[in-house]
Motif scaffolding. Structure first.
Motif, PDB file in Angstrom:
ATOM      1  N   ALA A 173      31.625  50.795  35.045  1.00 54.53           N
ATOM      2  CA  ALA A 173      31.584  49.363  34.738  1.00 54.53           C
ATOM      3  C   ALA A 173      30.891  48.591  35.862  1.00 54.53           C
ATOM      4  O   ALA A 173      30.120  47.660  35.611  1.00 54.53           O
ATOM      5  N   TRP A 174      31.153  48.985  37.096  1.00 51.64           N
ATOM      6  CA  TRP A 174      30.518  48.355  38.255  1.00 51.64           C
ATOM      7  C   TRP A 174      29.004  48.565  38.206  1.00 51.64           C
ATOM      8  O   TRP A 174      28.231  47.618  38.381  1.00 51.64           O
TER       9      TRP A 174
ATOM     10  N   ARG B 124      27.133  49.221  35.583  1.00 55.20           N
ATOM     11  CA  ARG B 124      26.584  48.426  34.461  1.00 55.20           C
ATOM     12  C   ARG B 124      26.510  46.954  34.833  1.00 55.20           C
ATOM     13  O   ARG B 124      25.557  46.268  34.484  1.00 55.20           O
ATOM     14  N   GLY B 125      27.513  46.467  35.522  1.00 54.72           N
ATOM     15  CA  GLY B 125      27.503  45.073  35.970  1.00 54.72           C
ATOM     16  C   GLY B 125      26.350  44.797  36.917  1.00 54.72           C
ATOM     17  O   GLY B 125      25.689  43.752  36.817  1.00 54.72           O
ATOM     18  N   LEU B 126      26.109  45.722  37.831  1.00 50.80           N
ATOM     19  CA  LEU B 126      24.963  45.573  38.736  1.00 50.80           C
ATOM     20  C   LEU B 126      23.661  45.522  37.944  1.00 50.80           C
ATOM     21  O   LEU B 126      22.796  44.680  38.194  1.00 50.80           O
TER      22      LEU B 126
ATOM     23  N   GLU C  70      23.214  44.745  34.719  1.00 51.01           N
ATOM     24  CA  GLU C  70      23.145  43.540  33.882  1.00 51.01           C
ATOM     25  C   GLU C  70      22.927  42.271  34.690  1.00 51.01           C
ATOM     26  O   GLU C  70      22.362  41.301  34.181  1.00 51.01           O
ATOM     27  N   SER C  71      23.338  42.277  35.956  1.00 51.53           N
ATOM     28  CA  SER C  71      23.112  41.105  36.805  1.00 51.53           C
ATOM     29  C   SER C  71      21.733  41.126  37.456  1.00 51.53           C
ATOM     30  O   SER C  71      21.369  40.181  38.146  1.00 51.53           O
TER      31      SER C  71
ATOM     32  N   ASP D 161      20.548  43.499  39.626  1.00 43.74           N
ATOM     33  CA  ASP D 161      20.461  44.231  40.895  1.00 43.74           C
ATOM     34  C   ASP D 161      20.164  45.695  40.576  1.00 43.74           C
ATOM     35  O   ASP D 161      21.013  46.572  40.701  1.00 43.74           O
TER      36      ASP D 161
ATOM     37  N   ALA E 257      22.061  49.270  41.207  1.00 43.01           N
ATOM     38  CA  ALA E 257      22.493  49.966  39.988  1.00 43.01           C
ATOM     39  C   ALA E 257      21.952  51.388  39.965  1.00 43.01           C
ATOM     40  O   ALA E 257      22.670  52.321  39.566  1.00 43.01           O
TER      41      ALA E 257
END
Length: 131
Positions: free
Chosen positions: A13-14, A16-18, A20-21, A23, A27
């Motif tokens: 999840a971390w 994917r968050g990177l 999607e943001s 970065d 990622a």
């Protein structure tokens, strides 16, 4: 995040968050660690494999692509295509990767395959159909 004490799903999840943001460099690093861990687990005959690494490696290739690590993206994508030659998205991403790396002649084949395998339509500059 520490790979040994943080659950795999949280680290996924971390990553994917990177991604999607935006970065993509961070990622790519996070997904590379997850792929290495999942592949090591798959090699361990005593540990059950709960899923394939295809999704992880696709995210890794995308992160490499967006962070302009084209050789690494190409390497991951060619391995994915070898395992699943009918994956239109992998062909598309390989073609786009080769384009961004300035290897336009080499991009034509994977882009043509992506068009055949999916909904992608090649631009006329790459030999797309005339309308």
């Amino acid at each position: 995040m520490n790979a040994t004490s943080t659950p795999f799903t949280l680290r996924y999840a971390w990553a994917r968050g990177l991604f999607e943001s935006g970065d993509h460099l961070a990622a790519a690093s996070a997904f590379a660690e997850l792929v290495a861990e999942a592949e090591a687990a798959a090699a361990d005959e005593e540990q059950p494999v709960l899923h394939s690494t295809t999704d992880l490696r696709t995210f890794l290739a995308r992160a490499y692509f967006h962070s302009a690590q084209f050789r690494r993206a190409e390497e991951v994508l060619r391995a994915l295509i070898e395992e699943s030659p009918t994956d239109g998205y992998a062909h598309l991403l390989l073609g786009r990767t080769l384009q961004r790396a300035g290897r336009h002649a080499e991009a034509a084949r994977p882009l043509a395959l992506a068009e055949i395998l999916g909904d992608y339509e090649r631009p006329k500059a790459y030999g797309g159909p005339d309308e």
